[in-house]
Design a protein around this motif. Sequence first.
Motif, PDB file in Angstrom:
ATOM      1  N   PHE A 108     -70.500  -6.234   1.696  1.00  0.00           N
ATOM      2  CA  PHE A 108     -70.634  -5.198   0.677  1.00  0.00           C
ATOM      3  C   PHE A 108     -71.947  -4.424   0.797  1.00  0.00           C
ATOM      4  O   PHE A 108     -72.095  -3.356   0.201  1.00  0.00           O
ATOM      5  CB  PHE A 108     -70.522  -5.821  -0.717  1.00  0.00           C
ATOM      6  N   TYR A 109     -72.895  -4.960   1.556  1.00  0.00           N
ATOM      7  CA  TYR A 109     -74.190  -4.296   1.716  1.00  0.00           C
ATOM      8  C   TYR A 109     -74.213  -3.323   2.895  1.00  0.00           C
ATOM      9  O   TYR A 109     -75.097  -2.467   2.978  1.00  0.00           O
ATOM     10  CB  TYR A 109     -75.297  -5.339   1.936  1.00  0.00           C
ATOM     11  N   ILE A 110     -73.275  -3.438   3.802  1.00  0.00           N
ATOM     12  CA  ILE A 110     -73.361  -2.734   5.089  1.00  0.00           C
ATOM     13  C   ILE A 110     -73.425  -1.225   4.939  1.00  0.00           C
ATOM     14  O   ILE A 110     -74.255  -0.556   5.569  1.00  0.00           O
ATOM     15  CB  ILE A 110     -72.191  -3.152   6.008  1.00  0.00           C
ATOM     16  N   SER A 111     -72.563  -0.652   4.112  1.00  0.00           N
ATOM     17  CA  SER A 111     -72.538   0.810   3.996  1.00  0.00           C
ATOM     18  C   SER A 111     -73.863   1.352   3.473  1.00  0.00           C
ATOM     19  O   SER A 111     -74.355   2.389   3.951  1.00  0.00           O
ATOM     20  CB  SER A 111     -71.380   1.263   3.102  1.00  0.00           C
ATOM     21  N   ASP A 112     -74.469   0.651   2.498  1.00  0.00           N
ATOM     22  CA  ASP A 112     -75.761   1.105   1.972  1.00  0.00           C
ATOM     23  C   ASP A 112     -76.880   0.918   2.990  1.00  0.00           C
ATOM     24  O   ASP A 112     -77.788   1.761   3.089  1.00  0.00           O
ATOM     25  CB  ASP A 112     -76.104   0.343   0.689  1.00  0.00           C
ATOM     26  N   ILE A 113     -76.832  -0.173   3.742  1.00  0.00           N
ATOM     27  CA  ILE A 113     -77.851  -0.393   4.777  1.00  0.00           C
ATOM     28  C   ILE A 113     -77.816   0.758   5.782  1.00  0.00           C
ATOM     29  O   ILE A 113     -78.854   1.340   6.118  1.00  0.00           O
ATOM     30  CB  ILE A 113     -77.621  -1.739   5.489  1.00  0.00           C
ATOM     31  N   LYS A 114     -76.623   1.092   6.255  1.00  0.00           N
ATOM     32  CA  LYS A 114     -76.482   2.218   7.186  1.00  0.00           C
ATOM     33  C   LYS A 114     -76.987   3.517   6.561  1.00  0.00           C
ATOM     34  O   LYS A 114     -77.704   4.302   7.193  1.00  0.00           O
ATOM     35  CB  LYS A 114     -75.017   2.385   7.584  1.00  0.00           C
ATOM     36  N   LYS A 115     -76.578   3.735   5.314  1.00  0.00           N
ATOM     37  CA  LYS A 115     -76.924   4.978   4.617  1.00  0.00           C
ATOM     38  C   LYS A 115     -78.429   5.212   4.598  1.00  0.00           C
ATOM     39  O   LYS A 115     -78.904   6.314   4.943  1.00  0.00           O
ATOM     40  CB  LYS A 115     -76.382   4.912   3.187  1.00  0.00           C
ATOM     41  N   TYR A 116     -79.187   4.194   4.220  1.00  0.00           N
ATOM     42  CA  TYR A 116     -80.628   4.400   4.055  1.00  0.00           C
ATOM     43  C   TYR A 116     -81.369   4.406   5.394  1.00  0.00           C
ATOM     44  O   TYR A 116     -82.356   5.137   5.549  1.00  0.00           O
ATOM     45  CB  TYR A 116     -81.194   3.363   3.086  1.00  0.00           C
ATOM     46  N   PHE A 117     -80.903   3.639   6.359  1.00  0.00           N
ATOM     47  CA  PHE A 117     -81.495   3.730   7.699  1.00  0.00           C
ATOM     48  C   PHE A 117     -81.241   5.105   8.309  1.00  0.00           C
ATOM     49  O   PHE A 117     -82.134   5.717   8.898  1.00  0.00           O
ATOM     50  CB  PHE A 117     -80.923   2.646   8.613  1.00  0.00           C
ATOM     51  N   LYS A 118     -80.015   5.594   8.177  1.00  0.00           N
ATOM     52  CA  LYS A 118     -79.673   6.922   8.729  1.00  0.00           C
ATOM     53  C   LYS A 118     -80.473   8.014   8.044  1.00  0.00           C
ATOM     54  O   LYS A 118     -80.946   8.950   8.689  1.00  0.00           O
ATOM     55  CB  LYS A 118     -78.177   7.183   8.582  1.00  0.00           C
ATOM     56  N   ARG A 119     -80.609   7.882   6.732  1.00  0.00           N
ATOM     57  CA  ARG A 119     -81.371   8.898   6.007  1.00  0.00           C
ATOM     58  C   ARG A 119     -82.816   8.907   6.485  1.00  0.00           C
ATOM     59  O   ARG A 119     -83.413   9.976   6.670  1.00  0.00           O
ATOM     60  CB  ARG A 119     -81.310   8.631   4.498  1.00  0.00           C
ATOM     61  N   ALA A 120     -83.405   7.728   6.697  1.00  0.00           N
ATOM     62  CA  ALA A 120     -84.783   7.647   7.190  1.00  0.00           C
ATOM     63  C   ALA A 120     -84.901   8.317   8.555  1.00  0.00           C
ATOM     64  O   ALA A 120     -85.845   9.067   8.816  1.00  0.00           O
ATOM     65  CB  ALA A 120     -85.226   6.193   7.278  1.00  0.00           C
ATOM     66  N   ALA A 121     -83.921   8.067   9.437  1.00  0.00           N
ATOM     67  CA  ALA A 121     -83.941   8.657  10.778  1.00  0.00           C
ATOM     68  C   ALA A 121     -83.781  10.172  10.724  1.00  0.00           C
ATOM     69  O   ALA A 121     -84.399  10.911  11.503  1.00  0.00           O
ATOM     70  CB  ALA A 121     -82.837   8.038  11.629  1.00  0.00           C
ATOM     71  N   GLU A 122     -82.947  10.652   9.806  1.00  0.00           N
ATOM     72  CA  GLU A 122     -82.740  12.095   9.671  1.00  0.00           C
ATOM     73  C   GLU A 122     -83.962  12.790   9.086  1.00  0.00           C
ATOM     74  O   GLU A 122     -84.310  13.904   9.491  1.00  0.00           O
ATOM     75  CB  GLU A 122     -81.518  12.355   8.783  1.00  0.00           C
ATOM     76  N   LEU A 123     -84.613  12.132   8.132  1.00  0.00           N
ATOM     77  CA  LEU A 123     -85.786  12.727   7.487  1.00  0.00           C
ATOM     78  C   LEU A 123     -86.998  12.762   8.410  1.00  0.00           C
ATOM     79  O   LEU A 123     -87.835  13.659   8.309  1.00  0.00           O
ATOM     80  CB  LEU A 123     -86.131  11.941   6.214  1.00  0.00           C
ATOM     81  N   ASP A 124     -87.093  11.768   9.296  1.00  0.00           N
ATOM     82  CA  ASP A 124     -88.238  11.689  10.209  1.00  0.00           C
ATOM     83  C   ASP A 124     -87.710  11.573  11.637  1.00  0.00           C
ATOM     84  O   ASP A 124     -87.212  10.524  12.041  1.00  0.00           O
ATOM     85  CB  ASP A 124     -89.103  10.476   9.857  1.00  0.00           C
ATOM     86  N   LYS A 125     -87.822  12.651  12.375  1.00  0.00           N
ATOM     87  CA  LYS A 125     -87.273  12.691  13.736  1.00  0.00           C
ATOM     88  C   LYS A 125     -87.997  11.759  14.697  1.00  0.00           C
ATOM     89  O   LYS A 125     -87.540  11.523  15.818  1.00  0.00           O
ATOM     90  CB  LYS A 125     -87.337  14.129  14.294  1.00  0.00           C
ATOM     91  N   ASN A 126     -89.129  11.205  14.263  1.00  0.00           N
ATOM     92  CA  ASN A 126     -89.888  10.287  15.119  1.00  0.00           C
ATOM     93  C   ASN A 126     -89.974   8.882  14.529  1.00  0.00           C
ATOM     94  O   ASN A 126     -90.846   8.099  14.914  1.00  0.00           O
ATOM     95  CB  ASN A 126     -91.305  10.834  15.348  1.00  0.00           C
ATOM     96  N   HIS A 127     -89.088   8.561  13.615  1.00  0.00           N
ATOM     97  CA  HIS A 127     -89.145   7.259  12.949  1.00  0.00           C
ATOM     98  C   HIS A 127     -88.556   6.187  13.871  1.00  0.00           C
ATOM     99  O   HIS A 127     -87.347   6.026  13.978  1.00  0.00           O
ATOM    100  CB  HIS A 127     -88.387   7.298  11.623  1.00  0.00           C
ATOM    101  N   ILE A 128     -89.433   5.463  14.542  1.00  0.00           N
ATOM    102  CA  ILE A 128     -89.019   4.454  15.518  1.00  0.00           C
ATOM    103  C   ILE A 128     -88.334   3.275  14.846  1.00  0.00           C
ATOM    104  O   ILE A 128     -87.284   2.806  15.292  1.00  0.00           O
ATOM    105  CB  ILE A 128     -90.240   3.985  16.340  1.00  0.00           C
ATOM    106  N   GLU A 129     -88.924   2.783  13.757  1.00  0.00           N
ATOM    107  CA  GLU A 129     -88.387   1.592  13.103  1.00  0.00           C
ATOM    108  C   GLU A 129     -86.959   1.797  12.624  1.00  0.00           C
ATOM    109  O   GLU A 129     -86.104   0.902  12.771  1.00  0.00           O
ATOM    110  CB  GLU A 129     -89.276   1.205  11.913  1.00  0.00           C
TER     111      GLU A 129
END
Length: 316
Positions: A108-129
């Motif tokens: 039940f956590y998977i969709s939210d985990i993806k959502k926030y990781f993807k959002r971080a990557a989209e907001l910061d084009k150099n976000h390595i983590e």
Amino acid sequence: MKKILFLLLFPICVFSQSNFEKGQAYFQQEKLTKAKFYLVEVEKNDTNYYKAQEYLADIAVYQENLDEALEIYEELVERFPENANLNFKYGGTLGLKALSVTKIEAAFYISDIKKYFKRAAELDKNHIEARWALVELYVKLPGFIGGSFETATTYADQLLEISPINGYFAKGYIAEHDNQSKIARSYYLKAMELNNAEACQQDLQNFSLHKIDNLDAEKTAIGCQNFNRNQLNYLTGKVAAEYNIQNQRGIFYLQQYIKNFSPVDGVPLHYAFYRKAQLYKNLGDKKQAEKWINKSLELNNDFEKAFEEKTKIQAM
């Protein structure tokens, strides 16, 4: 007279520090209990209130109080939705929470985990983590609940553009988990050639093995660069151990991993101890190899790989 005046004024300077400044100072010194004591006192009308809340959430993660951390991060992300790092931290803490519950609950956590990781990557084009987190997530998830080596490779390609060493390690990681051992080896070896690797290995060969554990790259005249990501310290040691290359360098970076270890680093300490045992075995140092394999088993006495490695070490 000047000395007396200084001593009289000094306490005023100390006690004039705000709760936030005191908490931040203790946090940076990794004195987390003391940091929390002051940070919880930062009032909502203080300009540093939300930064204090972020520190409190970070402390909660370190202390494995995940529900407390999630509550704070969720509020921060709602207030600052464009902050890439807060999205990443929230996604990462959701991931840690998923690991602490049953597999059915974790789904039940998977969709939210993806959502926030993807959002971080989209907001910061150099976000390595964030990109590394997405690589690991898509590799580890079964295909029927969203895992995908192809998607993981997309983020590894992005890492390669941002940071070649992270990109090659990520590509090796994907290939290894996709049972493509030759491809994994080629990527890992490319990663091991970067960041002044040859000079670092040559310098470390000038030290006796027992001294490498205590070296500090910032204070010692060696050609070893410090990694900003602790995971790179572990990966360097892991690859050195598995392929029997740059063993001294592997020992050095694994010790950096152990020294800087925190629960958010992903790889537990018993694995780092296990890898150090392998490296010392590669170098023919049975005493040190036994020391580190025993430390690994002390932390996890069900660690089958460590038992197998101990048998090989005892046969030296």
